[in-house]
Write a protein that holds these residues in place. Structure first.
Motif, PDB file in Angstrom:
ATOM      1  N   ASP A  46       0.830  -1.207   0.000  1.00 34.54           N
ATOM      2  CA  ASP A  46       0.000   0.000   0.000  1.00 34.54           C
ATOM      3  C   ASP A  46       0.862   1.253   0.000  1.00 34.54           C
ATOM      4  OD1 ASP A  46      -2.290  -1.489  -0.049  1.00 34.54           O
ATOM      5  OD2 ASP A  46      -2.687  -1.342   2.097  1.00 34.54           O
ATOM      6  N   ASP A  47       1.896   1.258   0.851  1.00 31.53           N
ATOM      7  CA  ASP A  47       2.797   2.414   0.905  1.00 31.53           C
ATOM      8  C   ASP A  47       3.529   2.580  -0.424  1.00 31.53           C
ATOM      9  OD1 ASP A  47       2.056   2.948   3.502  1.00 31.53           O
ATOM     10  OD2 ASP A  47       3.734   1.861   4.403  1.00 31.53           O
ATOM     11  N   LEU A  48       3.980   1.463  -1.012  1.00 35.53           N
ATOM     12  CA  LEU A  48       4.675   1.533  -2.297  1.00 35.53           C
ATOM     13  C   LEU A  48       3.750   2.100  -3.372  1.00 35.53           C
ATOM     14  CD1 LEU A  48       7.076   0.881  -4.140  1.00 35.53           C
ATOM     15  CD2 LEU A  48       6.160  -1.430  -4.387  1.00 35.53           C
ATOM     16  N   GLY A  49       2.490   1.636  -3.387  1.00 37.13           N
ATOM     17  CA  GLY A  49       1.540   2.133  -4.374  1.00 37.13           C
ATOM     18  C   GLY A  49       1.307   3.621  -4.253  1.00 37.13           C
ATOM     19  N   ARG A  50       1.167   4.088  -3.000  1.00 31.95           N
ATOM     20  CA  ARG A  50       0.945   5.532  -2.804  1.00 31.95           C
ATOM     21  C   ARG A  50       2.171   6.341  -3.242  1.00 31.95           C
ATOM     22  NH1 ARG A  50      -2.318   3.731   1.581  1.00 31.95           N
ATOM     23  NH2 ARG A  50      -0.515   3.493   2.960  1.00 31.95           N
ATOM     24  N   ARG A  51       3.369   5.823  -2.964  1.00 35.57           N
ATOM     25  CA  ARG A  51       4.577   6.562  -3.350  1.00 35.57           C
ATOM     26  C   ARG A  51       4.687   6.646  -4.874  1.00 35.57           C
ATOM     27  NH1 ARG A  51      10.459   5.222  -0.894  1.00 35.57           N
ATOM     28  NH2 ARG A  51       9.465   6.258   0.880  1.00 35.57           N
ATOM     29  N   VAL A  52       4.441   5.528  -5.553  1.00 29.69           N
ATOM     30  CA  VAL A  52       4.504   5.539  -7.020  1.00 29.69           C
ATOM     31  C   VAL A  52       3.455   6.488  -7.589  1.00 29.69           C
ATOM     32  CG1 VAL A  52       4.123   4.134  -9.093  1.00 29.69           C
ATOM     33  CG2 VAL A  52       5.484   3.225  -7.194  1.00 29.69           C
ATOM     34  N   ALA A  53       2.222   6.442  -7.033  1.00 28.41           N
ATOM     35  CA  ALA A  53       1.155   7.314  -7.525  1.00 28.41           C
ATOM     36  C   ALA A  53       1.519   8.785  -7.348  1.00 28.41           C
ATOM     37  CB  ALA A  53      -0.148   7.003  -6.797  1.00 28.41           C
ATOM     38  N   ASP A  54       2.100   9.124  -6.205  1.00 23.31           N
ATOM     39  CA  ASP A  54       2.496  10.511  -5.960  1.00 23.31           C
ATOM     40  C   ASP A  54       3.597  10.937  -6.921  1.00 23.31           C
ATOM     41  OD1 ASP A  54       0.666  10.784  -3.934  1.00 23.31           O
ATOM     42  OD2 ASP A  54       2.094  10.376  -2.314  1.00 23.31           O
ATOM     43  N   ASP A  55       4.556  10.044  -7.169  1.00 26.70           N
ATOM     44  CA  ASP A  55       5.647  10.375  -8.092  1.00 26.70           C
ATOM     45  C   ASP A  55       5.123  10.619  -9.503  1.00 26.70           C
ATOM     46  OD1 ASP A  55       7.474  10.168  -6.063  1.00 26.70           O
ATOM     47  OD2 ASP A  55       8.178   8.154  -6.614  1.00 26.70           O
TER      48      ASP A  55
END
Length: 311
Positions: free
Chosen positions: A4-13
């Motif tokens: 979940d954290d990885l997904g949010r970081r990629v989405a923000d990037d």
């Protein structure tokens, strides 16, 4: 870091500073990720490496949700395994279709979901500048070989590899029922010129003869799917024009067997069941009084076309 954290970081990037540019970038990545996810599901199912229950859990879905989401798409992607049968067995289209599917003023036409080129060749022979888009690599290879004057490209209805306003007409021959229709309509509207047309075409076997009715009954043994060949196309497209053409496809017993073998639901059958169905079709062709001993067979078809204009 959890997923979940990885997904949010990629989405923000990807989204960056946001705005319309960020939304476009994010939408493109989401579409690419979904395509990759579908590919993984296909690999797992074809290799029998995972059940629908396991796939559903991995995707945060129920088994029923995963089955509903991907079964149809996996069937649509199965044609490449029977590309030669598809090319040999599927009928073309009557010449009378061109004047109804494509307006006289159209010059550049997109054949979307072109398969092995049954309609593509007819469009090219009519003097049109044709771009043929097909997602399956094996189908695309035969398409390029049999329709060399068309511009053949890899792509899908949901992600058409053409610029905005680049074609006067789009034709979809026996493929509309496989598309994510909302996404496809948005893309089709994008690539059409103002006032351009979309034509949705199906070949339907005419089962008014005893032998064609028996053939249809054999084929329906393996599927419950019914295709809407007079679909409603929503805005931004206008009122439909509908056409039905009766004609005959000249084929052979081997061609009819290939037509049956190239159906997605037949490709997906367990091998023993598939072999049994084809044996029953072969028996019908050899023993029915209207067919026995014949080297050439006239298969009656109805070609149905729905044409709508953008705006």
């Amino acid at each position: 870091m959890n997923t979940d954290d990885l997904g949010r970081r990629v989405a923000d990037d990807v989204a960056g500073a946001g705005g319309l540019d960020g939304l476009r970038r994010l939408s493109g990545v989401i579409a690419a990720l979904e395509e990759r996810r579908t590919g993984l599901v296909e690999e797992l199912r074809r290799g029998k490496q995972a059940t629908w229950e396991e796939i559903g859990r991995a995707c945060g879905m129920t088994r029923q949700g995963a089955t509903r989401r991907w079964t149809g798409r996996l069937q649509a992607r199965s044609f490449g395994t029977a590309a030669a049968s598809y090319q040999h067995g599927r009928p073309g289209y009557p010449h009378a279709l061109i004047g109804s599917a494509v307006p006289r003023e159209a010059r550049r036409v997109l054949d979307l979901g072109a398969g092995t080129g049954q309609l593509t060749r007819l469009l090219v022979d009519a003097g049109l500048d044709v771009v043929a888009v097909e997602p399956d690599e094996d189908m695309r290879a035969l398409l390029a070989a049999y329709a060399p004057r068309a511009a053949v490209r890899a792509g899908t209805a949901e992600r058409i590899p053409l610029p905005d306003g680049s074609v006067d007409a789009v034709v979809v021959a026996h493929a509309w029922h496989w598309f994510d229709q909302a996404a496809a309509l948005s893309e089709i509207a994008r690539v059409l010129t103002p006032g351009g047309t979309l034509a949705l075409v199906w070949n339907v076997r005419d089962e008014s003869q005893p032998w064609t009715a028996e053939l249809g009954a054999l084929m329906r043994r393996s599927t419950r799917r019914r295709i809407d060949t007079a679909p409603v196309v929503p805005a931004p497209f206008g009122a439909p024009e509908r056409l039905e053409i009766r004609w005959e496809h000249q084929t052979t017993p081997a061609g009819i067997l290939d037509m049956v073998a190239s159906r997605s639901y037949v490709i997906a059958l367990p091998e023993a069941e598939r072999a049994g169905l084809l044996a029953d079709v072969e028996r019908l062709l050899a023993t029915h009084p209207d067919l026995a001993g014949r080297e050439r067979i006239a298969m009656p078809y109805l070609t149905r076309c729905t044409r709508v204009r953008l705006g």
